[in-house]
Design an enzyme around this catalytic site. Structure first.
Site, PDB file in Angstrom:
ATOM      1  N   GLU A 376     -24.187 -29.605  36.667  1.00 26.73           N
ATOM      2  CA  GLU A 376     -24.696 -29.812  38.023  1.00 26.73           C
ATOM      3  C   GLU A 376     -25.459 -28.573  38.476  1.00 26.73           C
ATOM      4  O   GLU A 376     -24.949 -27.447  38.400  1.00 26.73           O
ATOM      5  CB  GLU A 376     -23.545 -30.094  38.996  1.00 26.73           C
ATOM      6  CG  GLU A 376     -24.018 -30.293  40.426  1.00 26.73           C
ATOM      7  CD  GLU A 376     -22.883 -30.498  41.417  1.00 26.73           C
ATOM      8  OE1 GLU A 376     -23.158 -30.582  42.625  1.00 26.73           O
ATOM      9  OE2 GLU A 376     -21.715 -30.557  40.974  1.00 26.73           O
ATOM     10  N   ASN A 435     -28.380 -32.418  43.366  1.00 33.36           N
ATOM     11  CA  ASN A 435     -28.050 -32.947  44.694  1.00 33.36           C
ATOM     12  C   ASN A 435     -29.322 -33.207  45.489  1.00 33.36           C
ATOM     13  O   ASN A 435     -30.240 -32.379  45.493  1.00 33.36           O
ATOM     14  CB  ASN A 435     -27.171 -31.955  45.458  1.00 33.36           C
ATOM     15  CG  ASN A 435     -25.789 -31.825  44.852  1.00 33.36           C
ATOM     16  OD1 ASN A 435     -24.905 -32.599  45.151  1.00 33.36           O
ATOM     17  ND2 ASN A 435     -25.612 -30.834  43.977  1.00 33.36           N
ATOM     18  N   GLU A 467     -27.358 -36.820  42.777  1.00 32.99           N
ATOM     19  CA  GLU A 467     -26.088 -36.832  43.505  1.00 32.99           C
ATOM     20  C   GLU A 467     -26.368 -36.957  44.996  1.00 32.99           C
ATOM     21  O   GLU A 467     -27.124 -36.164  45.559  1.00 32.99           O
ATOM     22  CB  GLU A 467     -25.283 -35.567  43.216  1.00 32.99           C
ATOM     23  CG  GLU A 467     -24.779 -35.490  41.785  1.00 32.99           C
ATOM     24  CD  GLU A 467     -23.705 -34.429  41.604  1.00 32.99           C
ATOM     25  OE1 GLU A 467     -23.306 -33.816  42.617  1.00 32.99           O
ATOM     26  OE2 GLU A 467     -23.278 -34.216  40.458  1.00 32.99           O
ATOM     27  N   ASP A 496     -21.290 -38.202  45.558  1.00 38.95           N
ATOM     28  CA  ASP A 496     -20.575 -36.928  45.509  1.00 38.95           C
ATOM     29  C   ASP A 496     -19.500 -36.876  46.592  1.00 38.95           C
ATOM     30  O   ASP A 496     -19.565 -37.588  47.598  1.00 38.95           O
ATOM     31  CB  ASP A 496     -21.582 -35.791  45.721  1.00 38.95           C
ATOM     32  CG  ASP A 496     -21.024 -34.458  45.284  1.00 38.95           C
ATOM     33  OD1 ASP A 496     -19.979 -34.429  44.608  1.00 38.95           O
ATOM     34  OD2 ASP A 496     -21.637 -33.428  45.617  1.00 38.95           O
ATOM     35  N   GLU A 553     -13.881 -33.458  40.488  1.00 43.14           N
ATOM     36  CA  GLU A 553     -14.438 -32.144  40.829  1.00 43.14           C
ATOM     37  C   GLU A 553     -13.317 -31.160  41.164  1.00 43.14           C
ATOM     38  O   GLU A 553     -12.250 -31.548  41.646  1.00 43.14           O
ATOM     39  CB  GLU A 553     -15.364 -32.255  42.039  1.00 43.14           C
ATOM     40  CG  GLU A 553     -16.638 -33.044  41.795  1.00 43.14           C
ATOM     41  CD  GLU A 553     -17.556 -32.981  42.998  1.00 43.14           C
ATOM     42  OE1 GLU A 553     -18.608 -32.343  42.899  1.00 43.14           O
ATOM     43  OE2 GLU A 553     -17.215 -33.574  44.033  1.00 43.14           O
TER      44      GLU A 553
END
Length: 605
Positions: A376, A435, A467, A496, A553
């Site tokens: 990520e 993201n 995301e 997310d 996560e």
């Protein structure tokens, strides 16, 4: 030397000729220098002409970019002379570019013509200055001037000062807001001054900001957004007690005075928040309008109108920055926080050009493959004065100032470029996750522009994961089209921080998704809290039933790994496996990574 001359009759004659070779050499050198000089002169003229055209083209591009900004931006030299004047400045102050170029900026401040020059003289770093400027029609308007020094000039940004009153004639008429019928800003200020004169009377002053309203209004259009605002006003008025004074302060901000009597004030503000949290139905769309509330009290937080309004505004900004806070009450520590926010907001647009932003990558590990399968991209800002700034701090500021769009595209392009380099080095990385802000996702050409970037960096669409945060669930009816376009392209879509908005489970089916990421807050407590374990178990079960992948996560302990494995969650992201890494460090880690030995093997259930 002797030379034979042949005549046309065929006879010949020998003639001695005196030759001077050095003379020929001199002539050749002179001609060479002359030709070189002429060529150099012509080349210089051509280069100057080309440079002039290039500079003119660059200046035109700069002017076009300046005219597209929503802020009034001026460029001043050291003497305060205006060198650039954009379209927003024309709209704000009424003067055209032709009227203001090469004019002293002091012309805008009739009350104190030395004010701007004195500010320039002491400006060594970015500074904020309130001023009363003169409009072309002779109105006085309250502005905030942000000055930023450069080597030979200054950038000046002008904005309305939200903390200063405006005259009734600027936006509204009389003492009523023409749309909602509520008292307007002028009436609110008069009422506030009146309450202050009653020295024994205690009351609260609060700002109520519907922060999503500008975005909703832009998407809906004028008439539907006006109906939406009227419904918001009705819902707020329903819960008001006797003695309350509610006014419309600006387009999407209300101001409220509540008597500090036997009423439970916190309960009133919470009722207001709950009323606006309920969905609004417009054109078949379910829209949400969360409320940020900032409160201060008279007399302890201020004994005059200006201080009370400033402190309520500061508290409102704090409320907007804090998730799931019903109301923020002013305290003196907030002033340092708000000053820091203003500095970050002013510095953020330049962070890209100054190369202060960089990406780090946190690996995602698959228990099935026992290797790093994805990473990520995480944005980092190294501020030259304040040091590293947390994304939790500057991303909300970027979203509010709408600098998140250019920053978001820089992140996307940089992530794809570095992923392409990793692929060229034959690393085992299968996917990169980026993201995307709701504001960026709403751009009309988002999918098309993303597809061009994928083509430019030769990255397969399936190798990119977008995301989105769970707050997008509230806008699902408006964003379904763009998400479906992304799936058609082949991009993976992940939700997310899943679980923080547990009520959105019922709307999960309305979005085209490929993956859920369970929020770290639940993983932290999975070993000690039965309710957290139940949430994770429910999310995993839900994902299995809907065909979605799951990523946990914030995995930081082997106990969490074992419990997640038993729930059949097999992909992890967290410090237990790897911390965020710079691109070079990620390359090395990918080549040498070994999963910790105590991690169990195989599937769970």
């Amino acid at each position: 030397m002797t030379v034979e001359l042949i005549y046309s009759t065929g006879t010949g004659l020998f003639q001695e000729v005196l030759a001077r070779p050095w003379l020929f050499l001199v002539c050749i050198l002179v001609l060479t220098f002359l030709l070189t000089g002429v060529m150099a002169l012509l080349s210089r003229e051509w280069m100057q002409l080309r440079h002039k055209k290039w500079m003119l083209s660059l200046h035109n591009l700069y002017e076009q970019a300046m005219d597209r900004t929503t802020d009034a931006v001026l460029i001043l030299d050291g003497r305060g002379t205006i060198l650039s004047w954009n379209r927003a400045a024309e709209e704000l102050l009424g003067y055209s570019k032709e009227e203001m170029l090469q004019q002293p900026a002091a012309r805008l401040v009739p009350g104190d013509r030395r004010l701007i020059q004195e500010a320039l003289d002491r400006c060594r770093q970015e500074m904020l200055l309130p001023l009363k400027a003169r409009h072309k029609d002779d109105r006085t308007i309250n502005l905030l001037l942000t000055l930023q020094p450069h080597e030979h000039f200054y950038t000046a940004t002008l904005r309305f000062d939200e903390l200063k009153p405006v005259t009734a004639g600027t936006t509204l008429h009389g003492d009523k807001d023409t749309l909602t019928g509520l008292p307007n800003r002028t009436a609110f200020l008069a009422y506030l001054e009146e309450q202050i004169t009653i020295e024994t009377f205690a009351f609260s002053v609060s700002f109520l900001s519907v922060d999503s309203f500008p975005r909703l209004a832009e998407a809906l259009g004028q008439k539907p957004s006006e109906r939406l605002l009227l419904e918001m006003t009705d819902r707020l008025q329903i819960v008001l007690p006797n003695g309350a004074f509610l006014a419309r302060w600006s387009d999407f901000v209300f101001a409220l005075i509540l008597p500090d009597e036997d009423v439970v004030l916190a309960g009133i503000w919470e009722q207001m928040r709950q009323k606006l949290k309920q969905p609004f139905s417009v054109h078949g769309l379910h829209l949400y309008a969360p409320l940020s509330i900032g409160v201060c009290f008279y007399p302890q937080d201020g004994k005059n109108a200006e201080l009370l309004l400033q402190h309520a505004y500061v508290a409102k900004r704090q409320a907007k920055q804090t998730k799931d806070t019903s109301v923020s009450y002013f305290d003196t520590s907030m002033m340092n926080h708000i000053e820091r926010m203003f500095q970050l907001e002013a510095d953020l647009p330049m962070a890209l050009s100054k190369q202060e932003l960089e990406l780090h990558y946190q690996p995602q590990v698959s228990l099935t493959d026992r290797s790093i399968v994805s990473a990520e991209a995480l944005l980092r800002w190294n501020h030259p004065e304040l040091g590293p700034i947390s994304p939790l701090e500057f991303i909300p500021i970027a979203e509010e100032a709408e600098t998140i769009v250019p920053i978001g595209w820089w992140v996307m392009e940089e992530a794809l470029r570095e992923f392409h380099q990793l692929q060229k080095n034959s690393t085992p990385l299968q996917q990169i996750a980026v993201n995307v802000s709701l504001i960026q996702l709403e751009q009309p050409d988002f999918a098309e522009r993303l597809e061009l970037l994928l083509h430019r960096y030769q990255v397969k669409a399936a190798c990119l994961e977008i995301e989105i945060t769970e707050s997008i669930m509230q806008e699902s009816s408006r964003l379904t089209d763009v998400l479906e376009k992304l799936q058609e392209i082949g991009v993976t879509i992940a939700l997310d921080d899943f679980g923080t908005g547990y009520s959105s489970l019922s709307r999960l089916h309305s979005l085209p998704l490929d993956r859920l990421k369970i929020d770290k807050s639940f993983i932290d407590d999975i070993a000690v809290s039965p309710s957290a374990l139940n949430v994770v178990h429910t999310v995993v079960y839900l994902a299995e039933q809907t065909g979605l992948d799951i990523v946990a996560e914030g995995v930081e302990t082997i106990e969490q790994v074992h419990m997640l494995k038993e729930l059949n969650c097999l992909t992890y992201q967290g410090y237990y496996f790897a911390r965020p890494l710079a691109a070079d460090a990620l390359k090395t880690t990918l080549q040498n990574y070994q999963i910790p030995r105590d991690v169990p093997v195989g599937a769970g259930m």
